[in-house]
Structure formats: structure tokens, C-alpha cells
Design a protein around this motif. Structure first.
Motif, PDB file in Angstrom:
ATOM      1  N   GLY A 265      -4.017  -5.678  -2.080  1.00 19.39           N
ATOM      2  CA  GLY A 265      -3.257  -4.683  -1.346  1.00 19.39           C
ATOM      3  C   GLY A 265      -3.952  -4.348  -0.043  1.00 19.39           C
ATOM      4  O   GLY A 265      -5.031  -4.847   0.252  1.00 19.39           O
ATOM      5  N   ARG A 280       1.045  -3.661  -2.487  1.00 22.59           N
ATOM      6  CA  ARG A 280       0.654  -2.266  -2.688  1.00 22.59           C
ATOM      7  C   ARG A 280       0.667  -1.906  -4.156  1.00 22.59           C
ATOM      8  O   ARG A 280       1.423  -2.506  -4.907  1.00 22.59           O
ATOM      9  CB  ARG A 280       1.614  -1.350  -1.921  1.00 22.59           C
ATOM     10  CG  ARG A 280       1.333  -1.349  -0.441  1.00 22.59           C
ATOM     11  CD  ARG A 280       2.190  -0.321   0.249  1.00 22.59           C
ATOM     12  NE  ARG A 280       1.790  -0.286   1.664  1.00 22.59           N
ATOM     13  CZ  ARG A 280       1.908   0.783   2.439  1.00 22.59           C
ATOM     14  NH1 ARG A 280       2.420   1.902   1.957  1.00 22.59           N
ATOM     15  NH2 ARG A 280       1.522   0.745   3.686  1.00 22.59           N
ATOM     16  N   PRO A 281      -0.052  -0.930  -4.617  1.00 22.38           N
ATOM     17  CA  PRO A 281      -1.075  -0.187  -3.887  1.00 22.38           C
ATOM     18  C   PRO A 281      -2.426  -0.914  -3.896  1.00 22.38           C
ATOM     19  O   PRO A 281      -2.603  -1.861  -4.655  1.00 22.38           O
ATOM     20  CB  PRO A 281      -1.175   1.108  -4.697  1.00 22.38           C
ATOM     21  CG  PRO A 281      -0.848   0.689  -6.097  1.00 22.38           C
ATOM     22  CD  PRO A 281       0.149  -0.423  -5.972  1.00 22.38           C
ATOM     23  N   CYS A 591      -3.142   4.619   4.409  1.00 21.02           N
ATOM     24  CA  CYS A 591      -3.143   5.364   3.154  1.00 21.02           C
ATOM     25  C   CYS A 591      -4.399   6.215   2.964  1.00 21.02           C
ATOM     26  O   CYS A 591      -4.378   7.187   2.217  1.00 21.02           O
ATOM     27  CB  CYS A 591      -3.017   4.408   1.967  1.00 21.02           C
ATOM     28  SG  CYS A 591      -1.486   3.478   1.967  1.00 21.02           S
ATOM     29  N   CYS A 609      -2.657   6.893  -5.886  1.00 15.83           N
ATOM     30  CA  CYS A 609      -3.473   5.854  -5.277  1.00 15.83           C
ATOM     31  C   CYS A 609      -4.885   6.376  -5.044  1.00 15.83           C
ATOM     32  O   CYS A 609      -5.124   7.575  -5.031  1.00 15.83           O
ATOM     33  CB  CYS A 609      -2.859   5.431  -3.938  1.00 15.83           C
ATOM     34  SG  CYS A 609      -1.252   4.658  -4.139  1.00 15.83           S
TER      35      CYS A 609
END
Ligand code: SF4
Lengths: 611, 215
Positions: A265, A280-281, A591, A609
Motif C-alpha cells: 500500500g 490500500r491500506p 494518510c 489505519c
């Protein structure tokens, strides 16, 4: 090896790609296993053996005592010809047995241009290419890999798709196959049951219905099959299988080294990047795991080079510690460490200097777009300052070769953005003039462009591709802007990108085109020796499909997509939001800075996450 | 100088010479046996092979020179290397080298000549290659010459075998040499009906000028 095969091998180029027998290859007694898998890679041995996913899944499947997984690669043209002439079916390398005799034939589909090779390999194995023409349970043909996030173009040929990461999922599917074999199920019953495994997409249980204008109206789902199939992920990478006894080819391959996957990811959200959304994640390996694994993999292979792999290795949190740990082990053993996919923005000077001590290779940066405006549109958060600063560090450190990658035809691109590429390359050259440690050796700057391909499951999935003519016009424009002899401009042929654009956002009707191309001689389409644009265009014509419908059409925001059946976690509404942000030139933080709620966290059991 | 005697058979016969060097290097690393590297700008492990083996030819008598950097006892080396070798490469012996590769003058080869249609008589083929002369056109990159290669054949025997003929011959090796492939083309050139459709070769043994086994 029998004499017929030996005869064939004595006549082909690079026969070592077809022999098997490499160090760490896994051989089992076929009478003592329950399921035999031919793991097929629809490209050459040299490409396939360089694929980390293949090495991981080969090891993971073979770690099960009841599975014997063998390898098979696409033969080059000379070998194909010899095999067909001698009536030798395509065989798996370990046993030499025809792939048609296997319980399962698994394909790794990493890119669309390999599709025709899938059909060719099935055919060479004596297996009917269409799923509907294979009534018996075995060989079961299944596929996984990045391009399966739009499985529809290959839906006619593949019995089931495994979506997402395969370490656990593949084995669940094979366990069901073992049971089905034991209990004498027919294929239908097996596929029905397989559809119940999370991550499995059985195309025959879904029936697309089209509108008069050719767009998708709805998909009729058979009872028992999930409306959407959610991809599988490995939540804790350290606990999943990772190969420390990878096969060491006896002939040179593309990546002839230990590949160490540091994470999966990417925290960035480059809007053009399919992998960035597909994986993702982000999940990381621990530094301890990586150091242990690296040592074991190096000792067990005898390789003298190790490379860190991920979508954006410089974003790996523990990179300095990891690099230090690796280097202190590697340096005395004369093993070199390479760090690809470093980003220009956080390029660490000390890290580069340490790596350089062992080996100095060319540097590559991918700003993707020439102007800051367009880089903001695609959310490639690299500034010109970042790039030039990194270049300065590199030039001061003695590097004298640099590659810069760009895309032409990104959404909203203007001529101003195109010429900005030439200006940026010029500034890189100025930086060299100002800071190079040693100017006597000169500098080589290579600018490469390719035509942007809008990909499913990205914020640009609604966009049109610019078209071949327009791409070539922009190439010319850029070429005119590059005047220095120190800067070389390479532009990639747009024709492959055009076909790739059609395939990547194709629907189920595309299967007929793929089959037609294959029947008229198409295979190994990612190789310029084999790719034939006219063959593709002719196939579209024969099948009554307009490639422009798939390539050059801006989709409506509400349009139902063939790939919507695949749930990658990231929501369509998030992608639409990102697209709107792109048009406003608004950047989205990564992120680590702020979670923008893409939806991928739902794939995690803990629903949150990292960071 | 240390010397390895090894075989390269089965699937491994398709490993090219360049790839073999890489493969050998990795075998040493995996076995933890350190060998001397060359000096200079681009150091690489020092490995010297007696006679490069063509791709597709098996051998049970390959020789390779190298230098150990440590003091390991030589008799233990084969086992350590074999534990980490790919299929078909097996070290048979490791010893202190006393003779130079250039003393190699003869090479025993065996070959199976396969015929899809009619198999010629073994005696006739043997008579051809052990006759008073064997004329062939030997081509080099720049020129071609018609020569009698018979003096380069010390002895040869041909016997019938399944699907074809089994040939065993002692051929000149080194500077003045006749390769097994050249021998086959000499046969085909003189008697087209004897031309095989496929041949598999194997090197059996190396000899010096006195026909004493070279090791
Ligand atoms: S849920 Fe948030 S943190 Fe997780 S991948 Fe999506 S945007 Fe990034």
C-alpha cells in the motif's frame, strides 16, 4: 526430461528458461499430494521470475503439504513454434507435465497486455480457452493480480478470480477444490460454493445487461453470489508467508537479486496511480522481521544485491534504521543495497551517501508532470524545490546520470504544462552545472514520457484518454522545447497505451476482442516484437466494438462501471470527491497527515489505519 | 591453485557458460566458501574453466580453478557445494591443481545420434570416421578451408542404440581441436544419409598428449 523436449530445447534461444531445476525449486511426489497447481505467468521466464508475488505465492502454496505448486511461463515465439510442431503441450517446469493435467491452472495477471498470452498458454496446454467450453471440474482456471481489479475483460476465460492478496485466499480456494475432487462435485457446484469464499468472484454467476448506448445498465447476480466482492488483504504482514528460500534462477533474469517487500500500500494518494488505490491500506513489516528475512534470503540465495520494494519506499517509517541494519550486514559481505522508488521530496542525503559506498547506479525520479499546477491536479506532492534539492545532493555526491519520468495527456493538461517539462529538465541541468562534484564526466539527463492511461478504481476512472494524435502533438511540442545535448528525450509509443486503456476499462464484451486478437496471432503483446496495433483495431472491427467508446469517452458521474463489482475498500464516492478536487487543483494530504476517509480502513479488522 | 572436478548433466546442460559462472559464484556464497576475487576496478570472483562447455552438451569432467581465501580442508568442499547446487551440477572432487589446462590435448566424448527415418549402419558410420581421411570444410569467422580432420580423431566407435547410433570418440582438444559438433557435420558432409536429426553430446574425460587422464 524426455528426448522430445530435449530436442526442442536444443533448437531454441535461451533454453535455460524452459528447463526448471533451479536451486530452491520445490519438487514433491505427485502421488502424495491432493491438489496440483500450475502457477502460470503470462510473460517470459525472465519477467515472471522477477515477480515477487509469484515467489511469495509459490512458497505459500507449497508450504501446504497437500499442494504441489509448479511454475509455467509464456514461451517465446521460437519455443512456441517448436512445441506446436513437436506436439508437446506446454509443461510446468518442475515436473515437465502438461498444464492440462493439473487440478488448477492459476494465472498472475499484473497488466492488461498479458491477456492474449493467457489464452495462448491455455491453448498450448491443450485447455479450451473459454470457461464455458471446460465443463469438468479440473483443470480449474483461476486468476489474481493487479489487473483483476477489473476482471470483466477476462471473464469469459477465467473460472474464478481471487481478488486482493492471495497468501490465504488461494489456499482456501484450493482447499475447497480438494474437497470437491474428493466428493465428486461438478464444476457448477464447486463454483457456487467458491463464490461464498470472501474475495472470490465467479464471473459466470453475474450477468451484465447493457443500455442501448452501450453503457452498463445492471448486473444480474445469481442467488448465493455476493453483490460486490470485497478484496482480501493480509492484515499483519509479519505473520504471513514470506519467502526466504526463493528460487534462484540459473539464467539471468530482470531482477537478479533479493527483493525485500517492506510494506504494502501507499500513504500518498497520487490520483493517476492504480496501485496506490488498489493496495490500500498501508501495512508494514517490522524492522526486525525485515532484517531477519533479508539475512536469511541473502544467505539462502547467494545473491549479492538486495533491493527494498514497495510503492514508495522512502515513506517507510523505519527506513533509516532498516538501511543502517542492512548496510552494516551487507557492506562487509560486499552485498549492495538498492533503494528504488525513493521520492524526490524526502530524499535523505546521508542514506544516499551510504548506499553509494557500495554501488552507484543511475538515479530515477518521477515528477510525472512538469508544472506545479498539474502536479497538484494529480496530487503528486513533489515541488520543484524538492526535486532540485535532491538533484543537487545527487550531483554533489558524484552522480552523473539521471532519469526523469513524466506522463503526457493527464487530465487538464495544457501546452504550458507540456513545455514546463522541458523547463524543469533545464533547471536540473543548471543544478548540475552549479553543484556537480566533477564536471569532467559530463551529465546524462533522460526525460521519458508515456501516454496517460486512465485506470479503474482511481479518481480518473471517468476520464478520457487524450488519443494518439494529440499525444504525438504534445511529444513534438516537448521535443521542440528540449535543446540541450545533455538531455535526451525518449517517448513511449502511444499505441500500446491506447489498447491498454481499452482493456483496463473494458467490459465483458472485450473478451471477444481478446480472443479474436489471439486467434489472429496475438500474444506477448507487451513486447514490441509481437504487439501489432492493427491486429487489435481489426479485432475491434470484427467484434463490432468501438475502441473509442472505452478509451476516449468521458463517463458520466453516475455511470455503472463493469469493475464496480470489485470492492477494494476505497469507495466510489471518495474517488469522485478526489476527482473534483483534482479539477480544483486541490491537493489531498497523505494518510499520515490526515485520514480523508477513503474507506479502505474497513478492510482491517481493527477498522483503523496506522498513524 | 584449487581445482574442482564437476559434472553438468540433465537440465543443467542448458545453462550457458556465462550463466554457469554466475551460478558457480552463488553456489560458493551459499556454501559459505570464500574464494579470491580479482583485483582492480570491478572485482569479481576468480574462476577459470578448462574448456567452456557448449550449451546443450552434458559433461562429467568439467574443471574449474579458483583460490580459497580460507584454510578449509579441500576434501570437505564438494559436499558443502553440492548441498546448495541446482539440479544437475555436482562437484565430484576438489584438490590442489598441479597441471596446467593447456596440457589438455584429448577429449573423450559420447554422443547419441538420433534418426527420425532410417538409421544408418553403425559399421558404415564408424568406417567413415575411422577411414584414411575425413575431409571437411572448417569455417572460421574470416575464412574457410578444406581440411582433413582425421588426425584429430584418435579413436572412435559407433554402436546401434535405441532410436539411433551411439558414438564414442576421442577427439583433439585445446588449440588444434575438433569439436563433437564439427565431427557430426563432417559425417553429414561426407555422407548426407548419415546426417542425424538430433544429437545429444556428453563430455566423458580429458587427457594429456600421452593419453593419460588429466585432472
Ligand atoms: S481510510 Fe484514511 S488512512 Fe486509511 S487509507 Fe483511507 S484515507 Fe488513508
Amino acid at each position: 526430461m524426455n528426448i522430445e523436449t530435449e530436442r526442442v530445447l536444443s533448437r531454441v534461444q535461451k533454453p535455460a528458461r524452459y528447463t526448471g531445476g533451479e536451486y530452491n525449486e520445490i519438487v514433491k511426489d505427485k502421488s502424495s499430494v491432493d491438489v496440483r497447481v500450475a502457477f502460470c505467468f503470462p510473460d517470459t521466464y525472465e519477467i515472471g521470475m522477477s515477480n515477487l508475488g509469484l515467489q511469495i505465492l509459490y512458497g505459500a502454496m507449497n508450504a501446504q503439504s497437500w499442494i504441489w505448486c509448479e511454475r509455467c511461463f509464456a514461451p517465446w515465439g521460437d519455443m512456441e513454434e517448436e512445441l506446436r510442431r513437436a506436439s508437446i503441450p506446454l509443461y510446468a517446469l518442475e515436473s515437465g507435465d502438461s498444464i492440462g493435467e493439473f487440478d488448477a491452472v492459476a494465472f498472475s495477471l499484473g497488466y492488461e497486455m498479458a491477456y492474449t498470452s493467457v489464452l495462448n498458454m491455455l491453448d498450448l496446454g491443450g485447455i479450451p480457452v473459454r470457461s464455458a467450453d471446460r465443463p469438468s471440474l479440473t483443470p480449474l482456471v483461476f486468476a489474481g493480480g493487479t489487473s483483476c481489479i477489473n476482471p470483466e475483460p477476462m471473464a469469459d476465460f477465467v473460472d474464478l478470480f481471487v481478488l486482493g492478496e492471495g497468501e490465504e485466499l488461494d489456499i482456501e480456494v484450493l482447499a475447497l477444490l480438494r474437497r470437491a475432487k474428493r466428493e465428486g462435485w461438478d464444476k457448477r457446484r464447486f463454483l457456487q460454493a467458491a463464490a461464498g469464499i470472501p474475495g472470490v468472484y465467479v464471473p459466470s454467476l453475474y450477468e451484465p445487461v447493457y443500455n442501448a448506448d452501450g453503457t452498463l445498465k445492471e448486473v444480474i447476480t445469481a442467488p448465493g453470489a455476493p453483490e460486490r466482492v470485497k478484496k482480501r488483504i493480509i492484515e499483519d504482514l509479519d505473520t504471513a508467508f514470506y519467502p526466504t528460500r526463493a528460487i534462484v534462477p540459473s539464467t539471468e533474469i530482470v531482477h537478479d537479486r533479493v527483493v525485500l517487500e517492506v510494506m504494502r500500500g501507499c500513504v500518498r494518494g497520487c490520483r493517476f496511480c492504480q496501485a496506490g488505490f488498489a493496495y490500500r491500506p498501508v501495512r508494514r513489516h517490522s524492522t526486525e522481521f525485515l532484517l531477519d528475512t533479508a539475512r536469511a534470503a541473502l544467505e539462502n540465495s547467494g545473491y549479492e544485491e538486495i533491493t527494498l520494494s514497495s510503492l514508495s519506499t522512502s515513506d517507510f517509517k523505519g527506513l533509516p534504521e532498516l538501511a543502517d541494519g542492512l548496510l552494516s550486514w551487507c557492506e562487509p559481505r560486499k552485498i549492495s543495497l538498492s533503494l528504488p522508488s525513493l521520492r524526490a521530496d524526502n530524499f535523505s542525503m546521508s542514506l544516499m551517501e551510504r548506499v553509494q559506498k557500495v554501488r552507484k547506479s543511475g538515479l530515477t525520479f518521477a515528477p510525472e508532470a512538469g508544472s506545479q499546477r498539474l502536479r497538484d491536479v494529480i496530487n503528486k506532492n513533489v515541488t520543484e524545490e524538492d526535486l532540485l534539492r535532491s538533484c543537487r545532493v545527487a550531483f554533489e555526491g558524484g552522480w552523473n546520470s539521471l532519469k526523469l519520468y513524466f506522463m503526457l495527456g493527464l487530465p487538464t493538461e495544457t501546452d504550458e504544462d507540456v513545455t514546463a517539462i522541458a523547463r524543469l529538465a533545464g533547471k536540473v541541468l543548471d543544478t548540475w552545472r552549479q553543484y556537480a562534484a566533477n564536471k569532467s564526466r559530463g551529465i546524462r539527463i533522460t526525460v521519458s514520457t508515456s501516454m496517460f492511461v486512465p485506470k479503474p478504481h482511481t479518481p480518473f476512472q471517468w476520464e478520457a484518454q487524450v488519443g494518439i494524435e494529440e499525444y504525438l502533438r504534445r511529444v513534438k511540442l516537448l521535443k521542440a522545447g528540449i535543446t540541450s545535448k545533455s538531455i535526451t528525450y525518449n517517448w513511449h509509443e502511444p499505441h500500446v497505451s491506447f489498447v491498454e486503456a481499452a482493456l483496463s476499462r473494458g467490459d465483458r464484451r472485450m473478451g471477444a476482442v481478446i480472443e479474436q486478437v489471439w486467434r489472429s496471432g496475438g500474444r506477448l503483446d507487451s513486447w514490441s516484437e509481437y504487439f501489432d496495433f492493427h491486429r487489435w483495431m481489426e479485432a475491434f472491427r470484427v467484434c463490432g466494438l468501438d475502441p473509442e467508446f472505452y478509451v476516449s469517452r468521458v463517463r458520466g458521474e453516475g455511470e455503472l462501471f463493469p469493475w464496480d463489482v470489485v470492492d477494494l475498500g476505497v469507495t466510489k464516492s471518495y474517488l469522485a470527491r478526489e476527482r473534483r478536487a483534482a479539477y480544483q487543483g486541490a491537493v489531498t494530504p497523505d494518510c499520515r497527515v490526515k485520514c480523508m476517509g477513503c474507506g479502505a480502513n474497513c478492510l482491517l479488522e481493527r477498522r483503523a489505519c496506522d498513524e | 591453485m584449487n581445482r574442482l572436478l564437476f559434472e553438468k548433466v540433465g537440465r543443467a546442460k542448458f545453462i550457458s557458460h556465462l550463466d554457469l559462472m554466475r551460478t558457480m559464484q552463488r553456489i560458493f556464497i551459499r556454501a559459505g566458501v570464500e574464494i579470491r576475487h580479482t583485483e582492480g576496478f570491478n572485482p569479481h570472483p576468480y574462476m577459470n574453466f578448462a574448456l567452456p562447455l557448449p550449451v546443450g552438451t552434458e559433461s562429467v569432467c568439467e574443471l574449474m580453478d579458483f583460490d580459497l581465501t580460507g584454510q578449509e580442508p579441500l576434501p570437505g568442499i564438494p559436499e558443502r557445494l553440492n548441498a546448495v547446487s541446482p539440479q544437475g551440477i555436482r562437484v565430484l572432487d576438489c584438490y590442489e591443481a598441479s597441471r596446467k589446462f593447456k596440457e589438455i590435448k584429448w577429449l573423450d566424448i559420447s554422443a547419441v545420434m538420433f534418426y527420425d527415418k532410417e538409421i544408418p549402419g553403425a559399421d558404415q558410420v564408424q568406417a567413415l570416421i575411422t577411414g584414411p581421411e575425413l575431409i571437411m570444410e572448417k569455417r572460421t569467422k574470416r575464412s574457410s578451408a578444406v581440411v582433413d580432420v582425421r588426425p584429430l580423431i584418435h579413436s572412435a566407435a559407433v554402436l546401434p542404440t535405441e532410436g539411433g547410433l551411439a558414438l564414442r570418440a576421442r577427439l583433439a582438444a585445446g588449440e588444434q581441436s575438433l569439436t563433437p559438433a564439427q565431427l557430426i557435420s563432417a559425417i553429414a558432409g561426407n555422407a548426407p544419409a548419415f546426417a542425424p536429426d538430433h544429437v545429444s553430446f556428453r563430455r566423458e574425460a580429458l587427457y594429456d598428449s600421452d593419453h593419460v587422464l588429466f585432472r
